[in-house]
Design a protein around this motif. Structure first.
Motif, PDB file in Angstrom:
ATOM      1  N   UNK A   1      28.071  42.123  49.060  1.00  0.00           N
ATOM      2  CA  UNK A   1      28.362  42.583  47.706  1.00  0.00           C
ATOM      3  C   UNK A   1      28.820  44.035  47.684  1.00  0.00           C
TER       4      UNK A   1
ATOM      5  N   UNK B   1      25.385  48.199  32.235  1.00  0.00           N
ATOM      6  CA  UNK B   1      26.236  47.296  33.009  1.00  0.00           C
ATOM      7  C   UNK B   1      26.142  47.616  34.492  1.00  0.00           C
TER       8      UNK B   1
ATOM      9  N   UNK C   1      23.171  46.108  35.802  1.00  0.00           N
ATOM     10  CA  UNK C   1      23.263  44.659  35.927  1.00  0.00           C
ATOM     11  C   UNK C   1      24.180  44.259  37.070  1.00  0.00           C
ATOM     12  N   UNK C   2      24.822  45.269  37.691  1.00  0.00           N
ATOM     13  CA  UNK C   2      25.632  44.980  38.867  1.00  0.00           C
ATOM     14  C   UNK C   2      27.067  44.608  38.568  1.00  0.00           C
ATOM     15  N   UNK C   3      27.555  44.966  37.373  1.00  0.00           N
ATOM     16  CA  UNK C   3      28.954  44.653  37.064  1.00  0.00           C
ATOM     17  C   UNK C   3      29.859  45.645  37.783  1.00  0.00           C
ATOM     18  N   UNK C   4      30.988  45.166  38.293  1.00  0.00           N
ATOM     19  CA  UNK C   4      31.892  46.045  39.028  1.00  0.00           C
ATOM     20  C   UNK C   4      32.612  46.977  38.042  1.00  0.00           C
TER      21      UNK C   4
ATOM     22  N   UNK D   1      35.171  45.070  36.090  1.00  0.00           N
ATOM     23  CA  UNK D   1      34.592  44.265  35.015  1.00  0.00           C
ATOM     24  C   UNK D   1      34.144  45.158  33.867  1.00  0.00           C
TER      25      UNK D   1
ATOM     26  N   UNK E   1      35.775  44.331  30.460  1.00  0.00           N
ATOM     27  CA  UNK E   1      34.895  43.621  29.530  1.00  0.00           C
ATOM     28  C   UNK E   1      34.129  44.550  28.605  1.00  0.00           C
TER      29      UNK E   1
ATOM     30  N   UNK F   1      25.481  39.051  25.326  1.00  0.00           N
ATOM     31  CA  UNK F   1      24.715  40.192  25.822  1.00  0.00           C
ATOM     32  C   UNK F   1      23.716  39.747  26.869  1.00  0.00           C
TER      33      UNK F   1
ATOM     34  N   UNK G   1      25.590  38.585  30.172  1.00  0.00           N
ATOM     35  CA  UNK G   1      26.564  39.446  30.856  1.00  0.00           C
ATOM     36  C   UNK G   1      26.204  39.675  32.317  1.00  0.00           C
ATOM     37  N   UNK G   2      24.951  40.070  32.542  1.00  0.00           N
ATOM     38  CA  UNK G   2      24.542  40.382  33.910  1.00  0.00           C
ATOM     39  C   UNK G   2      24.568  39.153  34.816  1.00  0.00           C
TER      40      UNK G   2
ATOM     41  N   UNK H   1      28.564  38.519  35.373  1.00  0.00           N
ATOM     42  CA  UNK H   1      29.379  39.513  36.080  1.00  0.00           C
ATOM     43  C   UNK H   1      28.561  40.365  37.036  1.00  0.00           C
ATOM     44  N   UNK H   2      27.297  40.031  37.216  1.00  0.00           N
ATOM     45  CA  UNK H   2      26.432  40.841  38.069  1.00  0.00           C
ATOM     46  C   UNK H   2      26.517  40.429  39.525  1.00  0.00           C
TER      47      UNK H   2
END
Lengths: 415, 491, 354
Positions: free
Chosen positions: A10, B383, B386-389, B392, B396, C96, C99-100, C103-104
């Motif tokens: 990752x 975000x 939460x691990x969003x790139x 993203x 988003x 909401x 989301x995680x 896209x997490x």
């Protein structure tokens, strides 16, 4: 780590992440360079650029999908080939700024890609190493590298964005101080103040400046006299027709200038205001009015009503309140609006072109444009005049940029 | 367009410097044909017997009697020579209509009139004369060594055709309507005020006094002109009969729809608008996003530099770009080429679009960085956690939250770009030329309407164009706002 | 679920201020730890360091025994509830929450049906049933709060972080949400680190409290321990309303002296000597008639606040301000200026060295 390999699937090494973004960017820049090469019509260089695009693209492709050591080797080979192409182009080509820059966009991405593909971190990652020591080293490297790489990327982008802004300025300054009426020539090859002398000594330029000053000042004063009370009323009173008239102020900005131009022309003609400063002042102050009213309304809205209520309780009249409290508090805002009106009038071209056709009523924009007719352009004099006209305006604009931009974009978006 | 002056007149003083040597040939006899006079034109018949040394005749004129050429102005030159193989063509410009033998005179490859040595007589209609004033005219032979020194007697002539001035338009009705509009606005405001006061909202009665000047100004000088413009669209108003327009129904709109090149100019306008707006928003967003990232070194300096195209007066920038794109300009110097970027249609189109992109980026950049800074940052921390790139997060979170700014600002950009006049006018004036009466290669609808109004003087047609363009803009804006759902967003 | 450990963690910001100074702290698996301290004490910084939103200057942070200093925030598998909730304003409640998951980091491991299931689970647990399609701004503060908690829990984090989650709610709602949070913790048993400046929240929620001041850990103990046996004068004055009375002076031969003031130490402190702070909770201060007993000291009433069942008296005891919290009754009905006597000798009193 609970699952070191999971983390590395990752978290990608910062170098690889950077190459994934930068290589396509380099290919994009090379596409632009290819377009320029088409203009120059040099076949060999065109081939070189296309080759470099393909090779860098290939190198990028090796960084996608699953990781294998062979992919890294292929990518490194692509990068090497691309670098060689760039060096060949550089060696065979000239050393003009353009050619060096072009070669840079071939060689530097290739060199960076090669350097990183040969590094132990990328090698380990592409070979699928997942032992804790390696993962830790990788993560630590990312922490250190990521902000730096982001910084480098941003700097390269911003520098490239600044070049098309700076170069014309340098060029126009050079034209202004070059002797004779020339466009070309090396930057700073000769110096002469003749154009500045000619402009400052010319009666026409003096007339234009005087006209522009009269029109702009008149517009500012007239515009503020109309806009301040209106903005205040919209901000503080809830009267019948308020919403409707505010909507009208928004609507006006939708109309294309051209639909108004012709009727304006006829009305000014019938009122005998063509070829006068008053005509332009009247038109400018009304056209700038909606945005000024919206800007001022926004500023007045931000002044707490409590101040006025307190003053009212102490027995001040409305006018006293406005003069003693509201106006002083909103003075910065009024100044910004005034500057905005002034700049609008100072820079306006189309209406001035149509309304004031006699030489002695030209404003600066029309006057300066008349120095560049279809034939017989006086570039040197124009450049000198441009600098004289722009410098004060630019300084004002930059000095007030924060408030101007805020007011303008707020007004524009609401409108 | 200003009346064209005799083309060679400006060079008269140069010729006067030529050293005079003897040219013995006789001065031709000149007679004025008063019957053929036209507006600003004098018709002269010339009988000549050209000697062997004479190679050309020059027609000189002045508003005073003159004895030597430095006291007069040169109007035209007629060459003497072999006319075989030359065509009798009408000149490209009608400054110099000449005849020999009752037919248009022969002209050589340079379009200069040529008369045969033995022709005996020729005639010319001299244009550009002052109407209603005495003029003296003489024809002087010129040889290889210079002008004839033989004395001449200029003949007097005058054109009596009166100067055809456009009659002062009767514009009383405009003034009257304007007054009526102002009065109506005052009446409306007074009524509203009266109603408010009676309805118990006495506190608002000052408000009407405050808004009155602005509202009346806006009504009289914006809404009335718009209404007037709409009315003009249905009349035959033109430069030559101003103030006496006649109702013309939808005639002008028919003219608009049938304009030559309407599809071409419409297509270019759309390309112009969309390319510009897309580039302004795209590049502006990229720069704004980069500049608002934390920790970018020198971001204040960059921001100031990138703001310059907005700070510098637009017309100056465009004229400077005009210079840079000249064949000997900066861009060619950098590339090592000598391309005339504004000479061929597609290059000229690309040039005006690129220059306008350059002009418009700073506004979008500043407006969007304001909007970007207004997006709450804690959302991105959530975000991040939460691990969003990054990508993203941008697609988003950033973009959807920019929508409230992006939609109105690109609509505004669309309207502004559509209405842009200066860039094209100052870069190319709509050129390269395509055909007479047709829009030029870089004309957009707006610059074309300008030339319809102020070059061709067809006010009615131009007004019809304006109305049509306005409706088009309103239509596009409406569809855009509906589609993008920004109204729902701004609830 | 995991343990969390701060090992000599120091955080210095670029402007030179030190937010955390060698913090060492261990949170056991399933424990509910509250970081308590006044604003600006570094407790939020500690949480942000743990979350990965700030970089550690020195020392190590360990989650589940592994050092995570260099691990990006998204890879730490934490859930966080922000003070401002930080909900995605343009998304519905359902989006909401999802989301995680979508896209997490674990997006590949979780398929759409499971996402729906997890969202439904969170919705049931938090009673958000009919709000799924609403946008955050259409929700009340309490509902937004629930969504924020749901969003943090739906990813089944190893550790749940909460940064002053209740400070934006009104007092009534705050009490309800406090119970709710405790209930959720008992339900899931997720290791939780909770930051607050409100000692009531700390007392009611925490398994253990870590009191922080000036970037340093002051005391790490179960709430009642911190209340009854504060480690130092800061903790003593910070925990409890009204705060503990502190008198600076010296203990010697069974008595405590501070200027004119002198009174016998309670039995468990009799053998202590040396300078320090004598601390006694307001409810332990006993009010008497003047000059009645040996441990009495004279006091002047300055003011009195009647809270219904109890009454808080502000006293001047020989120059020392002392508050006494006593059951409301006729004896508390004294006017300001009245001279009375108090006893500061009590079995619950403490003697603090600093």
């Amino acid at each position: 780590m609970t699952a070191a390999s999971g983390i590395l699937a990752w978290v990608v090494p910062a170098e690889v992440a950077a190459l994934r973004r930068w290589l396509p960017a380099a290919v994009g820049v090379l596409a632009v360079i290819f377009g320029l090469e088409l203009l120059r019509g040099e076949g060999a260089r065109q081939v070189g650029i296309v080759l470099a695009m393909v090779l860098l693209g290939g190198c990028r492709a090796c960084l996608s999908g699953s990781t294998h050591t062979w992919k890294r080797h292929v990518g490194a080979a692509f990068a090497t080939a691309s670098g060689a192409t760039g060096i060949a182009m550089f060696a065979s080509g000239g050393t003009s700024v353009y050619e060096v820059w072009t070669a840079g966009w071939v060689v530097i991405p290739a060199a960076v890609a090669l350097y990183w593909l040969l590094s132990t971190r990328v090698a380990g990652w592409m070979a699928g190493r997942a032992d804790a020591a390696f993962v830790d080293a990788c993560l630590r490297g990312n922490r250190r590298l990521e902000p730096r790489l982001a910084q480098v990327g941003a700097q390269v982008l911003l520098l490239h964005a600044c070049v098309p802004v700076i170069v014309p300025l340098v060029w126009i300054a050079d034209v202004a101080v070059s002797p004779g009426n020339v466009l070309g020539g090396a930057i700073g090859d000769a110096f002469s103040a003749e154009h500045f002398a000619a402009i400052l000594g010319s009666a026409a330029f003096g007339t234009w400046v005087a006209n522009s000053l009269i029109v702009s000042t008149g517009t500012t004063v007239a515009g503020l006299l109309l806009a301040i009370p209106a903005g205040y009323a919209f901000s503080r009173y809830r009267f019948s027709g308020r919403r409707a008239s505010m909507f009208l102020f928004v609507l006006v900005q939708m109309f294309p200038g051209i639909i108004i131009l012709l009727p304006y022309f006829m009305i000014m003609k019938s009122l005998g205001l063509l070829n006068t400063s008053i005509g332009l002042i009247v038109v400018y102050s009304v056209t700038a009015l909606p945005l000024c009213v919206w800007m001022l309304k926004g500023f007045f809205d931000s002044i707490p009503r409590e101040i006025e209520e307190a003053a009212a309780i102490e027995g001040c009249t409305r006018l006293q309140i406005f003069r003693r409290f509201v106006l002083p508090l909103s003075l910065p805002a009024v100044a910004v609006t005034a500057l905005f009106s002034f700049l609008t009038a100072w820079n306006e071209f189309l209406l001035a072109l149509v309304f004031n056709t006699s030489n002695d009523q030209y404003t600066l924009p029309v006057g300066l444009a008349s120095m560049i007719p279809a034939t017989g352009q006086q570039w040197g004099d124009f450049a000198a005049a441009s600098i004289l006209v722009s410098v004060p305006v630019v300084i004002l604009f930059i000095a007030f940029q924060k408030s101007l931009v805020k007011g303008l974009s707020a007004g524009a978006i609401k409108g | 367009m200003p009346p064209r002056r005799p083309q060679l007149a400006g060079c008269a003083w140069l010729l006067a410097l030529v050293p005079l040597t003897a040219l013995a040939d006789a001065v031709p006899e000149v007679t004025v044909d008063a019957a053929k006079q036209e507006y600003r034109r004098i018709h002269v018949d010339v009988r000549h017997a050209a000697g062997p040394e004479t190679t050309a005749y020059e027609v000189w004129f002045s508003d005073r009697p003159f004895r030597s050429t430095p006291d007069a102005e040169l109007h035209s030159t007629v060459l003497i020579g072999d006319v075989s193989g030359l065509a009798r063509t009408a000149p490209a410009f009608d400054t110099q209509d000449c005849w020999s033998g009752g037919l248009p005179i022969h002209r050589n490859a340079d379009d200069l009139p040529v008369v045969a040595r033995d022709a005996g007589a020729w005639s010319c209609s001299l244009s550009g004369m002052t109407p209603g004033a005495d003029q003296w005219i003489a024809v002087v032979p010129v040889g290889a060594n210079g002008r004839s020194t033989a004395s001449f007697e200029p003949v007097m002539a005058r054109t009596d055709v009166a100067d055809e001035r456009t009659p002062e338009p009767d514009t009383l009705h405009i003034t009257v309507t304007l007054a009526a509009v102002v009065l109506a606005a005052v009446a409306l405001l007074s009524y509203l005020r009266f109603r408010d006061v009676r309805g118990g909202r006495a506190g608002t009665r000052h408000a009407y006094v405050y808004v009155a000047p602005a509202l009346i100004g806006l009504t009289a000088l914006t809404f009335y002109p718009i209404a007037y413009g709409v009315w003009l669209a249905f009349t035959d108003a033109s430069q030559s009969h101003l103030g006496q327009e006649n109702w013309n129904g939808i005639g002008n709109f028919v003219t608009v729809a049938a304009s030559p090149g309407i599809l071409r100019v419409g297509a270019f306008t759309m390309i112009w608008t969309f390319t510009n707006v897309a580039a302004h928003v795209g590049i502006g967003l990229l720069l704004a996003y980069t500049l608002t990232r934390p920790g970018i070194r020198g971001s204040t300096l960059y921001r100031t530099v990138l703001l310059l195209p907005w700070a510098i007066p637009g017309y100056i920038s465009v004229l400077a770009w005009n210079g840079m794109l000249q064949p000997d300009g900066l861009l060619n110097a950098i590339l090592g080429t000598a391309i005339d970027f504004t000479a061929t249609p597609n290059a000229a189109r690309a040039s005006v679009i690129l220059v306008n992109i350059w002009l418009g980026i700073p506004f979008m950049m500043m407006a969007l960085s304001g909007a970007l800074q207004g997006i709450p940052t804690d959302m991105f921390e959530a975000a991040e956690l939460e691990g969003a790139s990054r990508w993203d997060q941008f697609v988003r979170l950033t973009l959807p939250n920019l929508k409230g700014t992006l939609v109105p600002i690109s609509l505004l950009g669309f309207i502004w770009t559509f209405n842009t006049f200066n860039t094209i006018y100052l870069m190319t004036r709509g050129n390269p030329y395509v055909g007479f009466g047709e829009p030029g290669a870089t004309d957009t609808l707006i610059t074309y309407v300008f030339s319809v109004a102020f070059d061709y003087g067809q006010y009615g047609v131009a007004a019809a164009w304006s109305v049509a363009l306005f409706l088009l803009l309103v239509g596009i804006s409406y569809v855009y706002v509906k589609r993008s759902g920004v109204m729902e967003l701004a609830r | 679920m995991s343990t969390v450990e701060f090992a000599h963690v120091t955080k210095r910001f670029e402007d030179g201020t030190t937010a955390l100074d060698s913090l060492s702290l261990r949170v056991e698996e399933g424990e509910f730890l509250v970081l308590l301290g006044p604003s600006g004490c570094g407790k939020s910084t500690a949480l942000r360091l743990l979350a990965g939103l700030e970089e550690v200057t020195a020392g190590d942070i360990l989650i589940g025994g592994n050092r995570v200093n260099d691990l990006p925030a998204g890879a730490r598998d934490l859930g966080m509830v922000f003070q401002s909730y930080a909900l995605y304003p343009h998304m519905s409640v359902a989006d909401n929450l999802g989301f995680g998951l979508r896209y997490g980091r674990h997006r590949e491991a979780i398929d759409e049906p499971e996402i729906r299931e997890r969202i439904a689970g969170a919705v049931d647990m938090l009673g958000l049933g009919d709000l799924l399609e609403r946008r955050p701004r259409e929700l009340s503060g309490g509902q937004q709060q629930r969504v924020a908690i749901g969003r943090a829990l739906v990813r089944r984090p190893r550790v749940l972080l909460m940064d002053e989650p209740l400070s934006n709610l009104d007092a009534k709602l705050r009490n309800r949400m406090r119970l709710e949070i405790r209930r959720l913790h008992e339900l899931h048993g997720t290791t939780t680190v909770y930051v607050t400046h409100d000692q009531v929240e700390a007392m009611t929620l925490a398994d253990r409290i870590a009191v922080i001041d000036g970037g340093r850990l002051q005391q790490h103990a179960p709430p009642l321990d911190a209340y009854h046996r504060p480690a130092n004068s800061f903790v003593a004055s910070f925990i409890g309303t009204p705060p503990m009375n502190l008198v600076e002076g010296e203990a010697a031969s069974g008595r405590f002296r501070s200027g004119e003031l002198s009174f016998p130490l309670p039995e468990h402190l009799c053998d202590r000597t040396g300078p320090g702070f004598y601390g006694i909770r307001p409810e332990s201060v006993r009010v008497r008639e003047a000059g009645e007993a040996a441990d009495s000291v004279p006091a002047t009433v300055i003011g009195r606040e009647n809270l219904g069942s109890t009454s808080v008296m502000h006293l001047d005891v020989l120059g020392h301000p002392i508050t006494a919290s006593i059951r409301a009754g006729p004896e508390t009905d004294v006017a300001p200026g009245a001279r009375i006597a108090v006893s500061l000798t009590h079995a619950a009193a403490v003697l603090l060295e600093e």
